[in-house]
Design a protein around this motif. Structure first.
Motif, PDB file in Angstrom:
ATOM      1  N   ALA A 126       0.825  -1.212   0.000  1.00 57.13           N
ATOM      2  CA  ALA A 126       0.000   0.000   0.000  1.00 57.13           C
ATOM      3  C   ALA A 126       0.861   1.266   0.000  1.00 57.13           C
ATOM      4  CB  ALA A 126      -0.941   0.008   1.201  1.00 57.13           C
ATOM      5  N   LYS A 127       2.097   1.124  -0.404  1.00 54.33           N
ATOM      6  CA  LYS A 127       3.044   2.243  -0.370  1.00 54.33           C
ATOM      7  C   LYS A 127       2.490   3.468  -1.096  1.00 54.33           C
ATOM      8  CE  LYS A 127       7.844   3.464  -1.418  1.00 54.33           C
ATOM      9  NZ  LYS A 127       9.148   2.971  -1.947  1.00 54.33           N
ATOM     10  N   GLY A 128       2.626   4.627  -0.461  1.00 57.73           N
ATOM     11  CA  GLY A 128       2.207   5.881  -1.066  1.00 57.73           C
ATOM     12  C   GLY A 128       0.766   6.264  -0.815  1.00 57.73           C
ATOM     13  N   THR A 129      -0.033   5.361  -0.271  1.00 56.88           N
ATOM     14  CA  THR A 129      -1.430   5.688   0.004  1.00 56.88           C
ATOM     15  C   THR A 129      -1.507   6.770   1.080  1.00 56.88           C
ATOM     16  OG1 THR A 129      -2.116   3.419  -0.493  1.00 56.88           O
ATOM     17  CG2 THR A 129      -3.652   4.782   0.765  1.00 56.88           C
ATOM     18  N   PRO A 130      -2.239   7.844   0.835  1.00 57.66           N
ATOM     19  CA  PRO A 130      -2.345   8.897   1.854  1.00 57.66           C
ATOM     20  C   PRO A 130      -3.202   8.444   3.027  1.00 57.66           C
ATOM     21  CG  PRO A 130      -3.739   9.419  -0.022  1.00 57.66           C
ATOM     22  CD  PRO A 130      -2.949   8.203  -0.401  1.00 57.66           C
ATOM     23  N   VAL A 131      -2.702   8.664   4.237  1.00 55.96           N
ATOM     24  CA  VAL A 131      -3.454   8.333   5.438  1.00 55.96           C
ATOM     25  C   VAL A 131      -3.527   9.571   6.321  1.00 55.96           C
ATOM     26  CG1 VAL A 131      -1.365   7.366   6.504  1.00 55.96           C
ATOM     27  CG2 VAL A 131      -3.597   6.879   7.493  1.00 55.96           C
ATOM     28  N   THR A 132      -4.732   9.923   6.722  1.00 55.22           N
ATOM     29  CA  THR A 132      -4.956  11.055   7.612  1.00 55.22           C
ATOM     30  C   THR A 132      -5.326  10.509   8.982  1.00 55.22           C
ATOM     31  OG1 THR A 132      -5.768  12.397   5.760  1.00 55.22           O
ATOM     32  CG2 THR A 132      -6.287  13.164   8.003  1.00 55.22           C
ATOM     33  N   VAL A 133      -4.542  10.880   9.985  1.00 54.93           N
ATOM     34  CA  VAL A 133      -4.757  10.399  11.341  1.00 54.93           C
ATOM     35  C   VAL A 133      -5.281  11.541  12.204  1.00 54.93           C
ATOM     36  CG1 VAL A 133      -3.700   9.355  13.380  1.00 54.93           C
ATOM     37  CG2 VAL A 133      -2.873   8.742  11.086  1.00 54.93           C
ATOM     38  N   VAL A 134      -6.450  11.349  12.797  1.00 58.12           N
ATOM     39  CA  VAL A 134      -6.994  12.319  13.750  1.00 58.12           C
ATOM     40  C   VAL A 134      -6.520  11.884  15.132  1.00 58.12           C
ATOM     41  CG1 VAL A 134      -9.036  13.424  14.685  1.00 58.12           C
ATOM     42  CG2 VAL A 134      -8.985  12.715  12.277  1.00 58.12           C
ATOM     43  N   ALA A 135      -5.474  12.554  15.617  1.00 56.40           N
ATOM     44  CA  ALA A 135      -4.825  12.175  16.875  1.00 56.40           C
ATOM     45  C   ALA A 135      -5.276  13.121  17.985  1.00 56.40           C
ATOM     46  CB  ALA A 135      -3.304  12.201  16.714  1.00 56.40           C
ATOM     47  N   SER A 136      -6.453  12.871  18.520  1.00 56.70           N
ATOM     48  CA  SER A 136      -6.992  13.722  19.580  1.00 56.70           C
ATOM     49  C   SER A 136      -6.361  13.374  20.918  1.00 56.70           C
ATOM     50  CB  SER A 136      -8.508  13.574  19.649  1.00 56.70           C
ATOM     51  OG  SER A 136      -8.856  12.229  19.905  1.00 56.70           O
ATOM     52  N   ARG A 137      -6.341  14.367  21.816  1.00 58.95           N
ATOM     53  CA  ARG A 137      -5.798  14.127  23.151  1.00 58.95           C
ATOM     54  C   ARG A 137      -6.375  15.123  24.157  1.00 58.95           C
ATOM     55  NH1 ARG A 137      -0.696  15.014  20.967  1.00 58.95           N
ATOM     56  NH2 ARG A 137      -1.215  13.079  19.864  1.00 58.95           N
ATOM     57  N   GLY A 138      -6.494  14.674  25.416  1.00 57.49           N
ATOM     58  CA  GLY A 138      -7.140  15.499  26.422  1.00 57.49           C
ATOM     59  C   GLY A 138      -6.352  16.709  26.838  1.00 57.49           C
ATOM     60  N   GLY A 139      -5.020  16.615  26.775  1.00 63.59           N
ATOM     61  CA  GLY A 139      -4.154  17.735  27.106  1.00 63.59           C
ATOM     62  C   GLY A 139      -3.396  18.205  25.887  1.00 63.59           C
ATOM     63  N   SER A 140      -2.233  18.791  26.129  1.00 64.15           N
ATOM     64  CA  SER A 140      -1.379  19.201  25.018  1.00 64.15           C
ATOM     65  C   SER A 140      -0.012  18.553  25.162  1.00 64.15           C
ATOM     66  CB  SER A 140      -1.210  20.725  24.984  1.00 64.15           C
ATOM     67  OG  SER A 140      -0.350  21.094  23.919  1.00 64.15           O
ATOM     68  N   TYR A 141       0.448  17.977  24.075  1.00 59.98           N
ATOM     69  CA  TYR A 141       1.754  17.320  24.038  1.00 59.98           C
ATOM     70  C   TYR A 141       2.602  17.927  22.924  1.00 59.98           C
ATOM     71  CZ  TYR A 141      -0.657  14.038  27.052  1.00 59.98           C
ATOM     72  OH  TYR A 141      -1.370  13.481  28.090  1.00 59.98           O
ATOM     73  N   ALA A 142       2.269  19.158  22.581  1.00 60.15           N
ATOM     74  CA  ALA A 142       2.942  19.852  21.482  1.00 60.15           C
ATOM     75  C   ALA A 142       4.378  20.209  21.872  1.00 60.15           C
ATOM     76  CB  ALA A 142       2.169  21.115  21.123  1.00 60.15           C
ATOM     77  N   PRO A 143       5.233  20.448  20.876  1.00 60.06           N
ATOM     78  CA  PRO A 143       6.614  20.845  21.173  1.00 60.06           C
ATOM     79  C   PRO A 143       6.656  22.062  22.099  1.00 60.06           C
ATOM     80  CG  PRO A 143       6.386  20.330  18.853  1.00 60.06           C
ATOM     81  CD  PRO A 143       5.000  20.304  19.428  1.00 60.06           C
ATOM     82  N   GLY A 144       7.481  21.963  23.128  1.00 60.34           N
ATOM     83  CA  GLY A 144       7.628  23.056  24.075  1.00 60.34           C
ATOM     84  C   GLY A 144       6.739  22.960  25.293  1.00 60.34           C
ATOM     85  N   THR A 145       5.758  22.030  25.277  1.00 61.18           N
ATOM     86  CA  THR A 145       4.881  21.872  26.434  1.00 61.18           C
ATOM     87  C   THR A 145       5.522  20.903  27.436  1.00 61.18           C
ATOM     88  OG1 THR A 145       3.671  20.016  25.458  1.00 61.18           O
ATOM     89  CG2 THR A 145       2.842  22.249  25.006  1.00 61.18           C
ATOM     90  N   PRO A 146       5.088  20.979  28.711  1.00 59.42           N
ATOM     91  CA  PRO A 146       5.677  20.088  29.721  1.00 59.42           C
ATOM     92  C   PRO A 146       5.527  18.603  29.398  1.00 59.42           C
ATOM     93  CG  PRO A 146       4.485  21.879  30.782  1.00 59.42           C
ATOM     94  CD  PRO A 146       4.175  21.968  29.320  1.00 59.42           C
ATOM     95  N   ARG A 147       4.463  18.244  28.684  1.00 55.29           N
ATOM     96  CA  ARG A 147       4.231  16.831  28.409  1.00 55.29           C
ATOM     97  C   ARG A 147       4.724  16.383  27.033  1.00 55.29           C
ATOM     98  NH1 ARG A 147      -0.960  14.069  31.212  1.00 55.29           N
ATOM     99  NH2 ARG A 147      -0.431  14.632  33.351  1.00 55.29           N
TER     100      ARG A 147
END
Length: 219
Positions: A126-147
């Motif tokens: 399935a190489k090259g097939t576009p996949v969209t992932v909805v990665a929801s989360r209760g807090g924030s784990y973004a770059p620069g955050t404590p988590r």
């Protein structure tokens, strides 16, 4: 017409789930762009696939001609899931964060569709097939955050879906979803609302972008 494989894994139904809500927005736009297309839908919370066991795993490494009846039955179920992935022109996955990782039902589906020498290996089917992932989360784990160090969902799925299966991975990340129900997070409600709005906008835009890509390919 293109085929969309839509996989949900949240334990919460309907609008109670952020990942389902955003994935539904993507799917609605997709279906508006491709009304005659096909959607293969798997709700892993309602109809979970079996966790990979010794019978199913061993069948993946053995010549089908040598399969026992139990191996043949288990491998047939694996092939059904694998073929759904291979037939899809695009994949949509709802992957909420539970205890820093993905739901066990989604892990079970992934273990079933990963087959060395077919979907994984030197030439992933399935190489090259576009996949969209909805990665929801209760807090924030973004770059620069404590988590940030506890962000195992995107890092894991990027390597597994992108590197191992060769898929073209894109993430939509609605975060701070617990702000409305957690008193200690009440001051974050405006940020949670903004994240939800952006996620819905991103879902609409991503679905339109992919729809346009397939329309152009068919022209």
């Amino acid at each position: 017409m293109p085929t969309l494989l839509h996989v949900d894994s949240s334990v919460w139904p309907g609008s109670a789930s952020a990942s389902r809500t955003v994935a539904d927005a993507f799917r609605k736009t997709w279906e508006e762009q491709h009304p005659d297309g096909t959607v293969i839908y798997r709700d892993l919370a309602v109809n979970p696939v079996p966790h990979l066991d010794a019978v199913g795993a061993s069948a993946g490494f053995a010549d089908p001609a040598t399969h026992s009846p139990e191996q043949a039955a288990a491998f047939a179920e694996r092939l059904k899931l694998i073929e759904e992935l291979e037939q899809a022109d695009a994949v949509l996955i709802g992957a909420p964060m539970y205890n820093f990782s993905i739901p066990s039902t989604l892990k079970a589906w992934l273990d079933q569709v990963i087959l060395m020498g077919r979907t994984a290996g030197e030439t992933p089917s399935a190489k090259g097939t576009p996949v969209t992932v909805v990665a929801s989360r209760g807090g924030s784990y973004a770059p620069g955050t404590p988590r940030e160090p506890f962000e195992y969902v995107q890092n894991y799925l990027r390597d597994l879906l992108g590197t191992m299966l060769g898929l073209d991975v894109d993430f939509i990340v609605p975060e701070l979803t617990l702000a409305h129900t957690t008193p200690a997070m009440s001051e974050l409600i405006p940020l949670a609302e903004a994240s939800r709005t952006k996620a819905l906008e991103d879902a609409d835009a991503r679905a339109k972008e992919l729809a346009a890509r397939f329309s152009a390919d068919a022209a």
